[in-house]
Design a protein around this motif. Sequence first.
Motif, PDB file in Angstrom:
ATOM      1  N   ILE A  40       0.810  -1.216   0.000  1.00 34.56           N
ATOM      2  CA  ILE A  40       0.000   0.000   0.000  1.00 34.56           C
ATOM      3  C   ILE A  40       0.848   1.274   0.000  1.00 34.56           C
ATOM      4  O   ILE A  40       0.306   2.383   0.127  1.00 34.56           O
ATOM      5  N   GLY A  41       2.163   1.112  -0.179  1.00 31.91           N
ATOM      6  CA  GLY A  41       3.010   2.276  -0.334  1.00 31.91           C
ATOM      7  C   GLY A  41       3.298   3.033   0.946  1.00 31.91           C
ATOM      8  O   GLY A  41       3.401   4.267   0.940  1.00 31.91           O
ATOM      9  N   LEU A  42       3.438   2.311   2.050  1.00 28.57           N
ATOM     10  CA  LEU A  42       3.771   2.922   3.330  1.00 28.57           C
ATOM     11  C   LEU A  42       5.108   2.388   3.828  1.00 28.57           C
ATOM     12  O   LEU A  42       5.568   1.332   3.386  1.00 28.57           O
ATOM     13  N   VAL A  43       5.690   3.118   4.748  1.00 38.64           N
ATOM     14  CA  VAL A  43       6.823   2.561   5.476  1.00 38.64           C
ATOM     15  C   VAL A  43       6.242   1.747   6.632  1.00 38.64           C
ATOM     16  O   VAL A  43       5.132   2.042   7.110  1.00 38.64           O
ATOM     17  N   PRO A  44       6.931   0.691   7.071  1.00 39.22           N
ATOM     18  CA  PRO A  44       6.377  -0.159   8.137  1.00 39.22           C
ATOM     19  C   PRO A  44       5.954   0.606   9.383  1.00 39.22           C
ATOM     20  O   PRO A  44       4.945   0.285  10.004  1.00 39.22           O
ATOM     21  N   SER A  45       6.706   1.634   9.749  1.00 42.92           N
ATOM     22  CA  SER A  45       6.359   2.385  10.949  1.00 42.92           C
ATOM     23  C   SER A  45       4.995   3.052  10.826  1.00 42.92           C
ATOM     24  O   SER A  45       4.280   3.217  11.822  1.00 42.92           O
ATOM     25  N   ALA A  46       4.603   3.442   9.604  1.00 52.07           N
ATOM     26  CA  ALA A  46       3.297   4.067   9.398  1.00 52.07           C
ATOM     27  C   ALA A  46       2.173   3.059   9.606  1.00 52.07           C
ATOM     28  O   ALA A  46       1.096   3.404  10.101  1.00 52.07           O
ATOM     29  N   LEU A  47       2.417   1.803   9.232  1.00 52.65           N
ATOM     30  CA  LEU A  47       1.394   0.784   9.417  1.00 52.65           C
ATOM     31  C   LEU A  47       1.127   0.531  10.897  1.00 52.65           C
ATOM     32  O   LEU A  47      -0.014   0.258  11.293  1.00 52.65           O
ATOM     33  N   TYR A  48       2.184   0.654  11.714  1.00 52.67           N
ATOM     34  CA  TYR A  48       2.016   0.420  13.156  1.00 52.67           C
ATOM     35  C   TYR A  48       1.128   1.475  13.823  1.00 52.67           C
ATOM     36  O   TYR A  48       0.711   1.294  14.961  1.00 52.67           O
ATOM     37  N   ARG A  49       0.847   2.547  13.140  1.00 49.82           N
ATOM     38  CA  ARG A  49      -0.079   3.539  13.690  1.00 49.82           C
ATOM     39  C   ARG A  49      -1.507   3.004  13.704  1.00 49.82           C
ATOM     40  O   ARG A  49      -2.359   3.510  14.431  1.00 49.82           O
ATOM     41  N   HIS A  50      -1.761   2.002  12.864  1.00 55.71           N
ATOM     42  CA  HIS A  50      -3.119   1.486  12.717  1.00 55.71           C
ATOM     43  C   HIS A  50      -3.286   0.082  13.289  1.00 55.71           C
ATOM     44  O   HIS A  50      -4.378  -0.296  13.702  1.00 55.71           O
ATOM     45  N   PHE A  51      -2.210  -0.690  13.308  1.00 56.46           N
ATOM     46  CA  PHE A  51      -2.260  -2.051  13.833  1.00 56.46           C
ATOM     47  C   PHE A  51      -1.014  -2.323  14.660  1.00 56.46           C
ATOM     48  O   PHE A  51       0.078  -1.836  14.337  1.00 56.46           O
ATOM     49  N   LYS A  52      -1.169  -3.132  15.686  1.00 56.70           N
ATOM     50  CA  LYS A  52      -0.041  -3.456  16.559  1.00 56.70           C
ATOM     51  C   LYS A  52       0.965  -4.369  15.866  1.00 56.70           C
ATOM     52  O   LYS A  52       2.141  -4.383  16.225  1.00 56.70           O
ATOM     53  N   GLY A  53       0.485  -5.155  14.898  1.00 57.76           N
ATOM     54  CA  GLY A  53       1.361  -6.081  14.206  1.00 57.76           C
ATOM     55  C   GLY A  53       0.548  -7.018  13.334  1.00 57.76           C
ATOM     56  O   GLY A  53      -0.654  -6.830  13.130  1.00 57.76           O
ATOM     57  N   LYS A  54       1.204  -8.068  12.832  1.00 57.19           N
ATOM     58  CA  LYS A  54       0.563  -9.014  11.924  1.00 57.19           C
ATOM     59  C   LYS A  54      -0.666  -9.653  12.554  1.00 57.19           C
ATOM     60  O   LYS A  54      -1.719  -9.798  11.916  1.00 57.19           O
ATOM     61  N   ASP A  55      -0.558 -10.053  13.816  1.00 59.98           N
ATOM     62  CA  ASP A  55      -1.663 -10.740  14.475  1.00 59.98           C
ATOM     63  C   ASP A  55      -2.887  -9.832  14.576  1.00 59.98           C
ATOM     64  O   ASP A  55      -4.025 -10.281  14.411  1.00 59.98           O
ATOM     65  N   ASP A  56      -2.663  -8.564  14.812  1.00 60.77           N
ATOM     66  CA  ASP A  56      -3.749  -7.592  14.885  1.00 60.77           C
ATOM     67  C   ASP A  56      -4.410  -7.428  13.518  1.00 60.77           C
ATOM     68  O   ASP A  56      -5.633  -7.259  13.417  1.00 60.77           O
ATOM     69  N   VAL A  57      -3.614  -7.484  12.463  1.00 61.53           N
ATOM     70  CA  VAL A  57      -4.163  -7.410  11.102  1.00 61.53           C
ATOM     71  C   VAL A  57      -5.051  -8.616  10.820  1.00 61.53           C
ATOM     72  O   VAL A  57      -6.137  -8.491  10.252  1.00 61.53           O
ATOM     73  N   ILE A  58      -4.605  -9.804  11.222  1.00 57.57           N
ATOM     74  CA  ILE A  58      -5.403 -11.014  11.017  1.00 57.57           C
ATOM     75  C   ILE A  58      -6.743 -10.905  11.734  1.00 57.57           C
ATOM     76  O   ILE A  58      -7.797 -11.288  11.191  1.00 57.57           O
ATOM     77  N   GLU A  59      -6.731 -10.376  12.949  1.00 57.43           N
ATOM     78  CA  GLU A  59      -7.990 -10.163  13.675  1.00 57.43           C
ATOM     79  C   GLU A  59      -8.919  -9.254  12.878  1.00 57.43           C
ATOM     80  O   GLU A  59     -10.127  -9.507  12.790  1.00 57.43           O
ATOM     81  N   ALA A  60      -8.366  -8.200  12.307  1.00 59.90           N
ATOM     82  CA  ALA A  60      -9.175  -7.267  11.524  1.00 59.90           C
ATOM     83  C   ALA A  60      -9.710  -7.923  10.254  1.00 59.90           C
ATOM     84  O   ALA A  60     -10.842  -7.660   9.840  1.00 59.90           O
ATOM     85  N   VAL A  61      -8.913  -8.789   9.645  1.00 62.05           N
ATOM     86  CA  VAL A  61      -9.367  -9.503   8.442  1.00 62.05           C
ATOM     87  C   VAL A  61     -10.540 -10.420   8.777  1.00 62.05           C
ATOM     88  O   VAL A  61     -11.548 -10.464   8.062  1.00 62.05           O
ATOM     89  N   LEU A  62     -10.430 -11.157   9.885  1.00 58.19           N
ATOM     90  CA  LEU A  62     -11.519 -12.048  10.290  1.00 58.19           C
ATOM     91  C   LEU A  62     -12.783 -11.253  10.627  1.00 58.19           C
ATOM     92  O   LEU A  62     -13.902 -11.674  10.302  1.00 58.19           O
ATOM     93  N   GLN A  63     -12.623 -10.101  11.274  1.00 55.05           N
ATOM     94  CA  GLN A  63     -13.768  -9.255  11.569  1.00 55.05           C
ATOM     95  C   GLN A  63     -14.398  -8.728  10.272  1.00 55.05           C
ATOM     96  O   GLN A  63     -15.626  -8.645  10.150  1.00 55.05           O
ATOM     97  N   HIS A  64     -13.559  -8.397   9.309  1.00 49.95           N
ATOM     98  CA  HIS A  64     -14.046  -7.952   8.000  1.00 49.95           C
ATOM     99  C   HIS A  64     -14.892  -9.041   7.337  1.00 49.95           C
ATOM    100  O   HIS A  64     -15.939  -8.740   6.745  1.00 49.95           O
ATOM    101  N   ILE A  65     -14.455 -10.277   7.438  1.00 52.65           N
ATOM    102  CA  ILE A  65     -15.217 -11.387   6.849  1.00 52.65           C
ATOM    103  C   ILE A  65     -16.567 -11.525   7.539  1.00 52.65           C
ATOM    104  O   ILE A  65     -17.606 -11.672   6.882  1.00 52.65           O
TER     105      ILE A  65
END
Length: 213
Positions: A40-65
């Motif tokens: 998505i064209g971000l630096v990794p540090s910018a992504l951490y502003r929205h999610f704590k890490g990979k596991d947090d992203v997976i939680e959001a994906v499952l919630q999206h489903i």
Amino acid sequence: MATEKLDTQVRREQIVQAALSLIGTHGLRRLSVASLARRIGLVPSALYRHFKGKDDVIEAVLQHIRDSLQENVRTARAETQDSLEQLRRLLMRHLAMVRDNAALPRIVFSEDVYAGRPARRARMFAGIRRYLDDVAAIVQRGQTDGQIRPDVDPQTVATLFLGLIQPGAILWHMSDGAFDVTRHAERGWRLLSDTLRTTAGLVPPRPRPTKQR
């Protein structure tokens, strides 16, 4: 402040969609904060502003489903009052969801997602259970309206309805799209809907024999 909140929601959604795309293409184990940031064209540090890490992203994906399943139900109900047509439209929306997200079978049925996380597994099961309850409620409404046979169990029908999608979705995924999941579901729906209709299975009366003079 409202604009900032909207921007955060949009960015989180972009990250979730990027995660689905990466999982669909490369699998769950290739998902990382770095790969998401590049997508998505971000630096990794910018992504951490929205999610704590990979596991947090997976939680959001499952919630999206789970949210997408509920949105499909709401839309199908809003489009028509016909119960069987609601089920058909819900089926088509679910199929579109599967076709547009090759990641769904990989993440929903992945042991890596749930290993050591019973609460996550329970949340996903509860989401699917709610979806089945919604399908059963549509069946019950059809029975009340006299459109669907009163002798069928709504929960059983709901499970059969889900069965029109899940096995085909797995075959579609395993064949890299060669298996025609839409054709499979449409044919299965014709069989199921014919069985559910109140007129299904009725045999026309035989004509009375004419008396010979």
